[in-house]
Design a protein around this motif. Structure first.
Motif, PDB file in Angstrom:
ATOM      1  N   VAL A   1    -101.284 -29.714  -7.737  1.00 20.12           N
ATOM      2  CA  VAL A   1    -102.669 -29.360  -7.409  1.00 20.12           C
ATOM      3  C   VAL A   1    -103.057 -30.124  -6.155  1.00 20.12           C
ATOM      4  O   VAL A   1    -102.985 -31.355  -6.112  1.00 20.12           O
TER       5      VAL A   1
ATOM      6  N   VAL B   1    -108.842 -31.679  -6.379  1.00 21.00           N
ATOM      7  CA  VAL B   1    -108.924 -32.944  -7.124  1.00 21.00           C
ATOM      8  C   VAL B   1    -109.764 -33.898  -6.269  1.00 21.00           C
ATOM      9  O   VAL B   1    -109.242 -34.817  -5.642  1.00 21.00           O
TER      10      VAL B   1
ATOM     11  N   ARG C   1    -103.125 -24.344  -6.397  1.00 17.60           N
ATOM     12  CA  ARG C   1    -102.172 -24.739  -7.437  1.00 17.60           C
ATOM     13  C   ARG C   1    -100.837 -24.083  -7.124  1.00 17.60           C
ATOM     14  O   ARG C   1    -100.750 -22.858  -6.996  1.00 17.60           O
TER      15      ARG C   1
ATOM     16  N   ASN D   1    -107.839 -31.841 -14.618  1.00 15.52           N
ATOM     17  CA  ASN D   1    -107.734 -30.389 -14.439  1.00 15.52           C
ATOM     18  C   ASN D   1    -106.359 -29.974 -13.928  1.00 15.52           C
ATOM     19  O   ASN D   1    -106.196 -28.884 -13.381  1.00 15.52           O
ATOM     20  N   LEU D   2    -105.352 -30.832 -14.110  1.00 22.15           N
ATOM     21  CA  LEU D   2    -104.030 -30.560 -13.537  1.00 22.15           C
ATOM     22  C   LEU D   2    -103.171 -29.663 -14.422  1.00 22.15           C
ATOM     23  O   LEU D   2    -102.104 -29.219 -13.990  1.00 22.15           O
TER      24      LEU D   2
ATOM     25  N   LEU E   1    -100.512 -39.933 -14.349  1.00 25.50           N
ATOM     26  CA  LEU E   1    -100.862 -39.164 -13.159  1.00 25.50           C
ATOM     27  C   LEU E   1     -99.784 -39.421 -12.116  1.00 25.50           C
ATOM     28  O   LEU E   1     -99.451 -40.575 -11.824  1.00 25.50           O
TER      29      LEU E   1
ATOM     30  N   PRO F   1    -109.435 -38.465  -7.646  1.00 24.51           N
ATOM     31  CA  PRO F   1    -108.335 -38.751  -8.580  1.00 24.51           C
ATOM     32  C   PRO F   1    -108.574 -39.993  -9.431  1.00 24.51           C
ATOM     33  O   PRO F   1    -107.815 -40.230 -10.378  1.00 24.51           O
TER      34      PRO F   1
ATOM     35  N   GLY G   1    -100.560 -33.729  -3.115  1.00 23.48           N
ATOM     36  CA  GLY G   1    -101.180 -33.226  -4.334  1.00 23.48           C
ATOM     37  C   GLY G   1    -100.852 -34.112  -5.522  1.00 23.48           C
ATOM     38  O   GLY G   1    -100.272 -35.204  -5.388  1.00 23.48           O
ATOM     39  N   TYR G   2    -101.227 -33.602  -6.696  1.00 25.45           N
ATOM     40  CA  TYR G   2    -101.113 -34.365  -7.934  1.00 25.45           C
ATOM     41  C   TYR G   2    -100.532 -33.477  -9.024  1.00 25.45           C
ATOM     42  O   TYR G   2    -100.676 -32.253  -8.997  1.00 25.45           O
ATOM     43  N   CYS G   3     -99.896 -34.116 -10.004  1.00 23.55           N
ATOM     44  CA  CYS G   3     -99.422 -33.376 -11.171  1.00 23.55           C
ATOM     45  C   CYS G   3     -99.372 -34.320 -12.364  1.00 23.55           C
ATOM     46  O   CYS G   3     -99.529 -35.534 -12.234  1.00 23.55           O
ATOM     47  N   CYS G   4     -99.152 -33.751 -13.530  1.00 24.03           N
ATOM     48  CA  CYS G   4     -98.931 -34.540 -14.736  1.00 24.03           C
ATOM     49  C   CYS G   4     -97.489 -35.022 -14.758  1.00 24.03           C
ATOM     50  O   CYS G   4     -96.581 -34.331 -14.279  1.00 24.03           O
TER      51      CYS G   4
END
Length: 296
Positions: free
Chosen positions: A190, A195, A2, A273-274, A130, A198, A152-155
């Motif tokens: 993240v 993840v 993270r 879980n982001l 997302l 996704p 990666g990923y985030c809100c």
């Protein structure tokens, strides 16, 4: 892993989470770039250096003021009507191909920053999403390789001025989506190993504590690998590009009566879980005048 971006006296830095603590990566290892976009460009080399720095770094003392997660992304690409139930609430059929739009890079803001209601809009709406952050760039990316291009990923919150988006001459999606502060992202990037799927993430938005949107990324009409491959046929994707993948039902303009953001509101977006992206709402001035001022 993270990662987040935060302000220091020396400028913006990247921090990585270790348990409940955050480690300043550049302060621990000077060969790690200070900004997220430069870090993403390093790919696996950067991740390996970050892993070592996380283990040996000293935790940041005191609270952190978060900066925009990705500094100056070249592109912010949005996908409209990508949840079938959202298309229905908008009175539209699910599209046969992705509906695409852009947001100006100047619209990005951080977790904790205020979403500013422009004085020339009365219908500012929320959209929980997302967000995919591109790692490895490319053009004409095969779908079977697409996920290798994800950093990666985030809100995200695809804030939208509906009066500009839908009722201006010709339709002004770009303008309606691109006011300053209309692309909150965070609180952390993240990486994919945390993840694993996704397409199996809950999506939730709360407005002043009340749940307004609740869905699941399994409901995406066009999944992430498809979107990356499709977009790469149109333009070269570059490290740090952001893809807002679409919003589920429950947006404000589709409610009866409609619900629009106003000064004093607090919006929270939670995706799997982001983490939780939380932004207060403010206004450019008290009277929130709608008329566009004449250009001198």
């Amino acid at each position: 892993m993270r990662l987040t971006s935060f302000y220091t006296d020396s400028g913006v830095r990247i921090a990585a989470q270790r348990g409940e603590e955050w480690i300043d990566l550049h302060a621990t290892e000077s060969t790690i770039p200070p900004t997220m976009k430069e870090f993403i460009e390093l790919g696996e080399t950067g991740l390996a250096k970050a892993s070592e720095a996380i283990n040996k770094g000293k935790p940041i003392a005191g609270p952190m003021r978060l900066a925009p997660l990705v500094n100056n992304p070249q592109k912010i690409i949005g996908v409209g009507l990508n949840y079938a139930d959202h298309a229905r609430e908008s009175g539209m059929e699910p599209p046969p191909e992705p509906v695409l739009f852009n947001k100006f890079p100047s619209s990005i803001c951080a977790d904790g920053d205020a979403i500013m209601v422009p004085r020339i809009s009365r219908e500012v709406d929320y959209e929980a999403e997302l967000v995919v952050v591109i790692g490895r760039g490319g053009r004409h990316i095969p779908r079977y390789e697409a996920m290798l291009h994800v950093a990666g990923y985030c809100c995200g919150n695809d804030v939208s001025a509906r009066d500009w988006q839908l009722r201006k001459p010709g339709g002004q999606w770009l303008m309606g989506k691109s006011f300053d502060t209309f692309a909150p992202c965070g609180p952390a990037l993240v990486t994919p190993e945390d993840v694993p799927d996704p397409s199996d993430l809950s999506v939730l938005l709360r407005l002043n504590g009340q749940v307004m949107q609740r869905s699941h990324t399994s409901q995406l009409i066009f999944p992430i690998d498809y979107l990356i491959s499709y977009l790469s046929r149109i333009c070269t994707l570059t490290p740090g590009d952001l893809i807002f993948t679409g919003t589920p039902p429950g947006v404000g303009f589709a409610r009866k009566p409609p619900v629009f953001l106003k000064k004093g509101d607090v919006v929270e977006v939670e995706v799997g879980n982001l983490g939780v992206l939380k932004n207060p709402v403010d206004a450019e001035n008290n009277d929130n005048r709608y008329a566009v001022p004449p250009i001198a």
